[in-house]
Design a protein around this motif. Structure first.
Motif, PDB file in Angstrom:
ATOM      1  N   ALA A  83       0.813  -1.215   0.000  1.00 31.47           N
ATOM      2  CA  ALA A  83       0.000   0.000   0.000  1.00 31.47           C
ATOM      3  C   ALA A  83       0.846   1.265   0.000  1.00 31.47           C
ATOM      4  N   LEU A  84       2.037   1.189   0.598  1.00 28.68           N
ATOM      5  CA  LEU A  84       2.901   2.361   0.711  1.00 28.68           C
ATOM      6  C   LEU A  84       4.359   1.901   0.666  1.00 28.68           C
ATOM      7  N   ALA A  85       5.007   2.169  -0.440  1.00 29.92           N
ATOM      8  CA  ALA A  85       6.381   1.722  -0.652  1.00 29.92           C
ATOM      9  C   ALA A  85       7.377   2.596   0.118  1.00 29.92           C
ATOM     10  N   PRO A  86       8.545   2.052   0.430  1.00 27.63           N
ATOM     11  CA  PRO A  86       9.571   2.827   1.139  1.00 27.63           C
ATOM     12  C   PRO A  86       9.917   4.147   0.433  1.00 27.63           C
ATOM     13  N   LEU A  87       9.988   4.151  -0.889  1.00 26.93           N
ATOM     14  CA  LEU A  87      10.306   5.375  -1.626  1.00 26.93           C
ATOM     15  C   LEU A  87       9.226   6.441  -1.414  1.00 26.93           C
ATOM     16  N   GLU A  88       7.970   6.021  -1.358  1.00 29.37           N
ATOM     17  CA  GLU A  88       6.889   6.971  -1.099  1.00 29.37           C
ATOM     18  C   GLU A  88       7.034   7.558   0.304  1.00 29.37           C
ATOM     19  N   ARG A  89       7.349   6.720   1.273  1.00 27.74           N
ATOM     20  CA  ARG A  89       7.525   7.186   2.658  1.00 27.74           C
ATOM     21  C   ARG A  89       8.648   8.210   2.736  1.00 27.74           C
ATOM     22  N   GLU A  90       9.721   7.992   1.983  1.00 28.63           N
ATOM     23  CA  GLU A  90      10.841   8.946   1.957  1.00 28.63           C
ATOM     24  C   GLU A  90      10.399  10.305   1.442  1.00 28.63           C
ATOM     25  N   LYS A  91       9.396  10.315   0.586  1.00 31.80           N
ATOM     26  CA  LYS A  91       8.877  11.567   0.019  1.00 31.80           C
ATOM     27  C   LYS A  91       7.852  12.231   0.924  1.00 31.80           C
ATOM     28  N   GLY A  92       7.552  11.619   2.087  1.00 29.48           N
ATOM     29  CA  GLY A  92       6.605  12.201   3.023  1.00 29.48           C
ATOM     30  C   GLY A  92       5.171  11.753   2.842  1.00 29.48           C
ATOM     31  N   ILE A  93       4.963  10.742   2.009  1.00 31.17           N
ATOM     32  CA  ILE A  93       3.616  10.231   1.786  1.00 31.17           C
ATOM     33  C   ILE A  93       3.263   9.276   2.925  1.00 31.17           C
ATOM     34  N   ILE A  94       2.048   9.412   3.412  1.00 28.35           N
ATOM     35  CA  ILE A  94       1.566   8.570   4.506  1.00 28.35           C
ATOM     36  C   ILE A  94       0.195   8.007   4.147  1.00 28.35           C
ATOM     37  N   LEU A  95      -0.260   7.049   4.919  1.00 29.13           N
ATOM     38  CA  LEU A  95      -1.620   6.536   4.803  1.00 29.13           C
ATOM     39  C   LEU A  95      -2.441   7.181   5.915  1.00 29.13           C
ATOM     40  N   ALA A  96      -3.455   7.936   5.553  1.00 29.48           N
ATOM     41  CA  ALA A  96      -4.265   8.634   6.551  1.00 29.48           C
ATOM     42  C   ALA A  96      -4.941   7.665   7.517  1.00 29.48           C
ATOM     43  N   CYS A  97      -5.237   6.464   7.052  1.00 32.22           N
ATOM     44  CA  CYS A  97      -5.914   5.490   7.915  1.00 32.22           C
ATOM     45  C   CYS A  97      -4.971   4.870   8.937  1.00 32.22           C
ATOM     46  N   ARG A  98      -3.672   4.977   8.720  1.00 38.37           N
ATOM     47  CA  ARG A  98      -2.703   4.333   9.604  1.00 38.37           C
ATOM     48  C   ARG A  98      -1.772   5.343  10.257  1.00 38.37           C
ATOM     49  N   ALA A  99      -2.163   6.599  10.291  1.00 38.45           N
ATOM     50  CA  ALA A  99      -1.335   7.651  10.886  1.00 38.45           C
ATOM     51  C   ALA A  99      -2.116   8.398  11.955  1.00 38.45           C
ATOM     52  N   GLN A 100      -1.471   8.578  13.090  1.00 35.77           N
ATOM     53  CA  GLN A 100      -2.033   9.361  14.180  1.00 35.77           C
ATOM     54  C   GLN A 100      -1.113  10.548  14.411  1.00 35.77           C
ATOM     55  N   LEU A 101      -1.676  11.742  14.469  1.00 39.87           N
ATOM     56  CA  LEU A 101      -0.877  12.956  14.681  1.00 39.87           C
ATOM     57  C   LEU A 101      -0.422  13.053  16.131  1.00 39.87           C
ATOM     58  N   ARG A 102       0.791  13.552  16.304  1.00 41.10           N
ATOM     59  CA  ARG A 102       1.292  13.893  17.635  1.00 41.10           C
ATOM     60  C   ARG A 102       1.475  15.397  17.644  1.00 41.10           C
ATOM     61  N   GLY A 103       0.487  16.117  18.124  1.00 40.98           N
ATOM     62  CA  GLY A 103       0.534  17.573  18.100  1.00 40.98           C
ATOM     63  C   GLY A 103      -0.078  18.110  16.823  1.00 40.98           C
ATOM     64  N   ARG A 104       0.416  19.270  16.404  1.00 39.67           N
ATOM     65  CA  ARG A 104      -0.117  19.934  15.209  1.00 39.67           C
ATOM     66  C   ARG A 104       0.512  19.350  13.955  1.00 39.67           C
ATOM     67  N   GLY A 105      -0.234  19.400  12.876  1.00 42.46           N
ATOM     68  CA  GLY A 105       0.266  18.909  11.603  1.00 42.46           C
ATOM     69  C   GLY A 105      -0.669  19.305  10.488  1.00 42.46           C
ATOM     70  N   ALA A 106      -0.236  19.031   9.268  1.00 40.35           N
ATOM     71  CA  ALA A 106      -1.063  19.317   8.093  1.00 40.35           C
ATOM     72  C   ALA A 106      -0.755  18.299   7.020  1.00 40.35           C
ATOM     73  N   ILE A 107      -1.786  17.964   6.246  1.00 37.47           N
ATOM     74  CA  ILE A 107      -1.631  17.033   5.137  1.00 37.47           C
ATOM     75  C   ILE A 107      -2.157  17.656   3.861  1.00 37.47           C
ATOM     76  N   ARG A 108      -1.741  17.096   2.743  1.00 37.44           N
ATOM     77  CA  ARG A 108      -2.275  17.485   1.428  1.00 37.44           C
ATOM     78  C   ARG A 108      -2.815  16.216   0.779  1.00 37.44           C
ATOM     79  N   ARG A 109      -4.025  16.304   0.344  1.00 38.04           N
ATOM     80  CA  ARG A 109      -4.649  15.186  -0.354  1.00 38.04           C
ATOM     81  C   ARG A 109      -3.918  14.927  -1.670  1.00 38.04           C
ATOM     82  N   ILE A 110      -3.749  13.670  -2.020  1.00 38.81           N
ATOM     83  CA  ILE A 110      -3.140  13.288  -3.298  1.00 38.81           C
ATOM     84  C   ILE A 110      -4.254  12.750  -4.188  1.00 38.81           C
ATOM     85  N   ASP A 111      -4.489  13.406  -5.310  1.00 41.19           N
ATOM     86  CA  ASP A 111      -5.555  12.957  -6.226  1.00 41.19           C
ATOM     87  C   ASP A 111      -4.970  12.255  -7.418  1.00 41.19           C
TER      88      ASP A 111
END
Length: 85
Positions: free
Chosen positions: A57-85
């Motif tokens: 679902a999420l390759a190591p190269l994607e993770r290096e670019k800052g891509i995450i899975l919204a369903c498997r990520a919990q924020l610690r404090g403040r943060g922001a995401i950008r939807r990928i279409d």
């Protein structure tokens, strides 16, 4: 979420996707278990806790670019995401 004018609170232990859906914001998703990759998004800033997910679902190269899975990520404090279409 980038482009959304209001701040969205993510509760303790709640995934980013869970908070988005609870707020009624449209966001692509399917499995909610980290196996499909439908909810990929870019973490613009902030620190997350990643729950287990499939590398299909999420390759190591994607993770290096800052891509995450919204369903498997919990924020610690403040943060922001950008939807990928």
């Amino acid at each position: 979420m980038e482009g959304h004018p209001e701040t969205l609170a993510v509760g303790p232990g709640e995934s980013i996707l869970g908070a988005l859906l609870r707020a009624g914001l449209p966001f692509p998703f399917a499995c909610q278990t980290g196996t499909c990759g439908t909810c990929k998004c870019l973490l613009l800033y902030g620190e997350i806790v990643e729950l287990p997910f499939s590398e299909r679902a999420l390759a190591p190269l994607e993770r290096e670019k800052g891509i995450i899975l919204a369903c498997r990520a919990q924020l610690r404090g403040r943060g922001a995401i950008r939807r990928i279409d």
